[in-house]
Design a protein around this motif. Sequence first.
Motif, PDB file in Angstrom:
ATOM      1  N   LYS A  48      -3.265   5.319  10.298  1.00  0.00           N
ATOM      2  CA  LYS A  48      -4.527   5.184   9.709  1.00  0.00           C
ATOM      3  C   LYS A  48      -4.478   4.049   8.781  1.00  0.00           C
ATOM      4  O   LYS A  48      -5.333   3.561   8.452  1.00  0.00           O
ATOM      5  CB  LYS A  48      -4.347   6.771   8.766  1.00  0.00           C
ATOM      6  CG  LYS A  48      -4.612   7.835   9.774  1.00  0.00           C
ATOM      7  CD  LYS A  48      -4.531   9.171   8.987  1.00  0.00           C
ATOM      8  CE  LYS A  48      -4.781  10.474   9.848  1.00  0.00           C
ATOM      9  NZ  LYS A  48      -4.654  11.453   9.408  1.00  0.00           N
ATOM     10  N   LYS A  49      -3.403   3.734   7.977  1.00  0.00           N
ATOM     11  CA  LYS A  49      -3.574   2.825   6.882  1.00  0.00           C
ATOM     12  C   LYS A  49      -3.614   1.149   7.692  1.00  0.00           C
ATOM     13  O   LYS A  49      -4.444   0.324   7.306  1.00  0.00           O
ATOM     14  CB  LYS A  49      -2.155   2.655   6.286  1.00  0.00           C
ATOM     15  CG  LYS A  49      -2.075   3.741   5.061  1.00  0.00           C
ATOM     16  CD  LYS A  49      -3.399   3.598   4.084  1.00  0.00           C
ATOM     17  CE  LYS A  49      -3.205   4.555   3.154  1.00  0.00           C
ATOM     18  NZ  LYS A  49      -4.339   4.519   2.161  1.00  0.00           N
ATOM     19  N   ASP A  81       1.240 -11.185   4.330  1.00  0.00           N
ATOM     20  CA  ASP A  81       2.445 -10.335   4.077  1.00  0.00           C
ATOM     21  C   ASP A  81       1.983  -9.084   3.513  1.00  0.00           C
ATOM     22  O   ASP A  81       1.767  -8.957   1.995  1.00  0.00           O
ATOM     23  CB  ASP A  81       3.428 -10.990   3.341  1.00  0.00           C
ATOM     24  CG  ASP A  81       4.901 -10.216   3.268  1.00  0.00           C
ATOM     25  OD1 ASP A  81       4.838  -8.965   3.419  1.00  0.00           O
ATOM     26  OD2 ASP A  81       6.001 -10.690   2.727  1.00  0.00           O
ATOM     27  N   VAL A  82       1.625  -7.930   4.145  1.00  0.00           N
ATOM     28  CA  VAL A  82       1.250  -6.781   3.535  1.00  0.00           C
ATOM     29  C   VAL A  82       2.253  -5.720   4.045  1.00  0.00           C
ATOM     30  O   VAL A  82       2.643  -5.416   5.191  1.00  0.00           O
ATOM     31  CB  VAL A  82      -0.027  -6.077   3.872  1.00  0.00           C
ATOM     32  CG1 VAL A  82      -0.516  -4.811   3.258  1.00  0.00           C
ATOM     33  CG2 VAL A  82      -1.158  -7.407   3.311  1.00  0.00           C
ATOM     34  N   ARG A  83       2.751  -4.728   3.172  1.00  0.00           N
ATOM     35  CA  ARG A  83       3.771  -3.753   3.500  1.00  0.00           C
ATOM     36  C   ARG A  83       3.047  -2.498   3.022  1.00  0.00           C
ATOM     37  O   ARG A  83       2.382  -2.374   2.422  1.00  0.00           O
ATOM     38  CB  ARG A  83       5.278  -4.118   2.863  1.00  0.00           C
ATOM     39  CG  ARG A  83       5.500  -5.516   2.968  1.00  0.00           C
ATOM     40  CD  ARG A  83       6.828  -5.770   2.408  1.00  0.00           C
ATOM     41  NE  ARG A  83       6.762  -7.315   2.496  1.00  0.00           N
ATOM     42  CZ  ARG A  83       8.288  -7.785   2.119  1.00  0.00           C
ATOM     43  NH1 ARG A  83       9.164  -7.036   1.386  1.00  0.00           N
ATOM     44  NH2 ARG A  83       8.379  -9.241   2.219  1.00  0.00           N
ATOM     45  N   LEU A  84       4.062  -1.324   3.540  1.00  0.00           N
ATOM     46  CA  LEU A  84       3.561  -0.039   3.499  1.00  0.00           C
ATOM     47  C   LEU A  84       4.743   0.915   3.077  1.00  0.00           C
ATOM     48  O   LEU A  84       5.769   0.784   3.498  1.00  0.00           O
ATOM     49  CB  LEU A  84       2.948   0.565   4.571  1.00  0.00           C
ATOM     50  CG  LEU A  84       2.255   1.938   4.841  1.00  0.00           C
ATOM     51  CD1 LEU A  84       1.162   2.097   3.964  1.00  0.00           C
ATOM     52  CD2 LEU A  84       2.076   2.468   6.240  1.00  0.00           C
ATOM     53  N   LEU A  85       4.298   1.751   1.910  1.00  0.00           N
ATOM     54  CA  LEU A  85       5.127   2.640   1.455  1.00  0.00           C
ATOM     55  C   LEU A  85       4.794   4.042   1.647  1.00  0.00           C
ATOM     56  O   LEU A  85       3.892   4.250   1.038  1.00  0.00           O
ATOM     57  CB  LEU A  85       5.634   2.336  -0.110  1.00  0.00           C
ATOM     58  CG  LEU A  85       6.492   3.268  -0.857  1.00  0.00           C
ATOM     59  CD1 LEU A  85       7.970   3.404  -0.025  1.00  0.00           C
ATOM     60  CD2 LEU A  85       6.620   3.074  -2.209  1.00  0.00           C
ATOM     61  N   ILE A  86       5.407   4.944   2.743  1.00  0.00           N
ATOM     62  CA  ILE A  86       4.945   5.977   2.778  1.00  0.00           C
ATOM     63  C   ILE A  86       5.886   7.048   2.155  1.00  0.00           C
ATOM     64  O   ILE A  86       7.216   6.673   2.042  1.00  0.00           O
ATOM     65  CB  ILE A  86       5.141   6.665   4.188  1.00  0.00           C
ATOM     66  CG1 ILE A  86       4.045   5.466   5.084  1.00  0.00           C
ATOM     67  CG2 ILE A  86       4.683   7.868   4.502  1.00  0.00           C
ATOM     68  CD1 ILE A  86       4.366   5.481   6.548  1.00  0.00           C
ATOM     69  N   GLU A 132       0.729  -1.317  -0.079  1.00  0.00           N
ATOM     70  CA  GLU A 132       0.218  -0.170  -0.024  1.00  0.00           C
ATOM     71  C   GLU A 132       0.794   1.282  -0.164  1.00  0.00           C
ATOM     72  O   GLU A 132       1.849   1.276   0.643  1.00  0.00           O
ATOM     73  CB  GLU A 132      -1.069  -0.217   1.265  1.00  0.00           C
ATOM     74  CG  GLU A 132      -1.771   1.160   1.277  1.00  0.00           C
ATOM     75  CD  GLU A 132      -2.876   1.280   0.433  1.00  0.00           C
ATOM     76  OE1 GLU A 132      -3.534   2.347   0.366  1.00  0.00           O
ATOM     77  OE2 GLU A 132      -3.195   0.249  -0.481  1.00  0.00           O
ATOM     78  N   LEU A 133       0.544   2.466  -0.741  1.00  0.00           N
ATOM     79  CA  LEU A 133       1.281   3.416  -0.790  1.00  0.00           C
ATOM     80  C   LEU A 133       0.184   4.453  -0.308  1.00  0.00           C
ATOM     81  O   LEU A 133      -0.869   4.587  -0.333  1.00  0.00           O
ATOM     82  CB  LEU A 133       1.626   3.931  -2.275  1.00  0.00           C
ATOM     83  CG  LEU A 133       2.987   3.395  -2.874  1.00  0.00           C
ATOM     84  CD1 LEU A 133       2.875   1.843  -3.039  1.00  0.00           C
ATOM     85  CD2 LEU A 133       3.196   4.092  -4.072  1.00  0.00           C
ATOM     86  N   THR A 134       1.078   5.500   0.405  1.00  0.00           N
ATOM     87  CA  THR A 134       0.228   6.708   0.934  1.00  0.00           C
ATOM     88  C   THR A 134       1.442   7.974   1.016  1.00  0.00           C
ATOM     89  O   THR A 134       2.568   7.928   1.233  1.00  0.00           O
ATOM     90  CB  THR A 134      -0.273   6.466   2.370  1.00  0.00           C
ATOM     91  OG1 THR A 134      -0.947   7.697   2.963  1.00  0.00           O
ATOM     92  CG2 THR A 134       0.895   6.279   3.501  1.00  0.00           C
ATOM     93  N   GLU A 135       0.995   9.130   0.527  1.00  0.00           N
ATOM     94  CA  GLU A 135       1.755  10.233   0.965  1.00  0.00           C
ATOM     95  C   GLU A 135       1.347  11.196   1.925  1.00  0.00           C
ATOM     96  O   GLU A 135       0.267  11.125   2.603  1.00  0.00           O
ATOM     97  CB  GLU A 135       1.302  11.005  -0.478  1.00  0.00           C
ATOM     98  CG  GLU A 135       2.425  12.018  -0.574  1.00  0.00           C
ATOM     99  CD  GLU A 135       1.789  13.108  -1.768  1.00  0.00           C
ATOM    100  OE1 GLU A 135       2.883  14.066  -2.313  1.00  0.00           O
ATOM    101  OE2 GLU A 135       1.198  12.687  -2.559  1.00  0.00           O
ATOM    102  N   VAL A 136       2.761  11.809   2.437  1.00  0.00           N
ATOM    103  CA  VAL A 136       2.388  12.434   3.796  1.00  0.00           C
ATOM    104  C   VAL A 136       2.927  13.897   3.536  1.00  0.00           C
ATOM    105  O   VAL A 136       3.795  14.161   2.520  1.00  0.00           O
ATOM    106  CB  VAL A 136       3.289  11.948   4.945  1.00  0.00           C
ATOM    107  CG1 VAL A 136       2.704  10.662   5.470  1.00  0.00           C
ATOM    108  CG2 VAL A 136       4.786  11.758   4.447  1.00  0.00           C
TER     109      VAL A 136
END
Length: 231
Positions: free
Chosen positions: A171-172, A186-191, A51-55
């Motif tokens: 939040k994610k 296996d789920v990863r996060l790219l901020i 999952e991607l999210t912008e900060v």
Amino acid sequence: MSITEHKKKKHEIFILEEAIRLLDVDWVFSPCVPPGPDFLIESGSSEFGLELTEVFKGYISGSGSEDKRRERTNQQIINRLKAEYHESSNVKLTVKLLGDIRSKNIEKLPRVLLDMKLEQYQKGQYFEFKLGPTLKVFVTVAYMDDWYLLNDRGGFVRMSPKPIIQDAINKKALKLKQYQRALGEDVRLLIYANRRNSSGKLDLKKACGFDLRGFREVYFFAYPDNIFNLS
């Protein structure tokens, strides 16, 4: 997929490709659809969700970053003027604007550039001039177009973005179970933060002390400079 969603996905793909390059990993990705995360990643014989999210560094309202919204609106104005200029010229330019882009004088920009007859100059030729008392323009004949507002590229750098990053993880994490049901554990996060814009000027010094909230790995990408594994 709407035009807005298509643009968002195209931007996410670009960010992911840059992250893969900096991480030097063999990830092969394909977009996912809800209820899954943004991408399915294949790496050798394994696969995982990403999952991607912008900060952003500034104020965040219920509808998102106020700074990002301002930057987007400013760039839309500039893109419209660039398109108007290119209706009559194919000379590619770097155009940097400094000052009040909402001034009515900005509308004169395409005509001023056309009257300069820039096709007669070699690549690298530089000019600067004013459009009224509140707007300065810097122009270079170039190989590629690059038009932007300098006001939106400057600003202070937030040196301690840990609360911002942790809030994004929190939040994610609210959707983590949904992602895992779709693609597995296996789920990863790219901020990521776009440091080329004022709204994204975050500088992380230590990639430690984060609560991953169940994500297998979390990455923070200070685009275009550095990427950190927060795990």
